[in-house]
Design an enzyme around this catalytic site. Structure first.
Site, PDB file in Angstrom:
ATOM      1  N   ARG A 145      29.865  37.861  62.253  1.00 49.46           N
ATOM      2  CA  ARG A 145      29.161  36.599  62.035  1.00 49.46           C
ATOM      3  C   ARG A 145      29.177  36.358  60.539  1.00 49.46           C
ATOM      4  NH1 ARG A 145      24.639  38.499  65.901  1.00 49.46           N
ATOM      5  NH2 ARG A 145      25.502  37.915  67.901  1.00 49.46           N
ATOM      6  N   ARG A 190      23.317  29.676  71.798  1.00 49.75           N
ATOM      7  CA  ARG A 190      23.950  29.964  70.501  1.00 49.75           C
ATOM      8  C   ARG A 190      25.098  29.003  70.217  1.00 49.75           C
ATOM      9  NH1 ARG A 190      25.232  36.411  70.352  1.00 49.75           N
ATOM     10  NH2 ARG A 190      23.108  37.157  70.144  1.00 49.75           N
ATOM     11  N   ARG A 200      31.241  38.439  78.002  1.00 55.14           N
ATOM     12  CA  ARG A 200      29.988  39.031  77.512  1.00 55.14           C
ATOM     13  C   ARG A 200      29.038  39.370  78.656  1.00 55.14           C
ATOM     14  NH1 ARG A 200      29.437  39.332  72.173  1.00 55.14           N
ATOM     15  NH2 ARG A 200      30.396  37.736  70.884  1.00 55.14           N
TER      16      ARG A 200
END
Length: 171
Positions: free
Chosen positions: A44, A110, A121
């Site tokens: 990130r 998100r 995920r």
């Protein structure tokens, strides 16, 4: 081995590990140190890309302990099993979502995932949650459906080590 015990934080992406860690770091400045271990997601913004270390080196952990800091290892469930084979003796904590539905909602909010990466995920999270049921794998499982409650559970199990770190930094 000197210094406070390291902490292993595990759990699926979206369970709230980073949020809980940020709160700890804010409340206890200079008590925690990080060891960057290998992660599968892209970094990130502001994160360093993890080097391919399924398990951080013992030296890296000891260097943080030598500064009387609690070394935090954020690793996946396979990494947890690898660390069990070392003599690091950390506190093992699993942060989990209340349900896969909640997890999916958090990941969607998100807005960083494609539909495909979201599926991946969630599949990984299923496996992760299944494997984390193994008896004795974790010292504490935090079900993060209420952030404040999850945070106080996390703080409670770490309090003894936090005190050690704070006391030794005074001396």
């Amino acid at each position: 081995m000197q210094g406070p015990r390291p902490v292993v934080l595990s759990g699926p992406s979206g369970a709230g590990k980073s949020t809980l860690l940020k709160k700890l770091l804010k409340e206890y400045e200079n008590v925690f140190g990080f060891s960057v271990s290998h992660t599968t997601r892209k970094p990130r913004p502001g994160e360093v890309n993890g080097k391919a270390l399924p398990v951080p080196s013992k030296g890296a952990v000891q260097a943080i302990q030598a500064q009387n800091q609690i070394c935090v290892l954020d690793i996946d469930i396979q990494g947890v099993k690898n660390i069990k084979r070392t003599e690091l003796n950390p506190i093992y904590i699993s942060v989990q979502p209340p349900s896969l539905d909640v997890l999916e909602k958090r990941l969607r909010e998100r807005q960083t995932e494609t539909e495909e990466s979201l599926r991946k995920r969630l599949t990984a999270a299923c496996v992760d949650l299944e494997l984390s049921k193994e008896p004795g794998l974790f010292d504490l499982v935090i079900i993060n459906d209420d952030l404040e409650k999850a945070y106080s559970e996390l703080k409670e199990i770490l309090l003894e080590e936090i005190k050690k770190a704070q006391e030794s930094s005074k001396s």
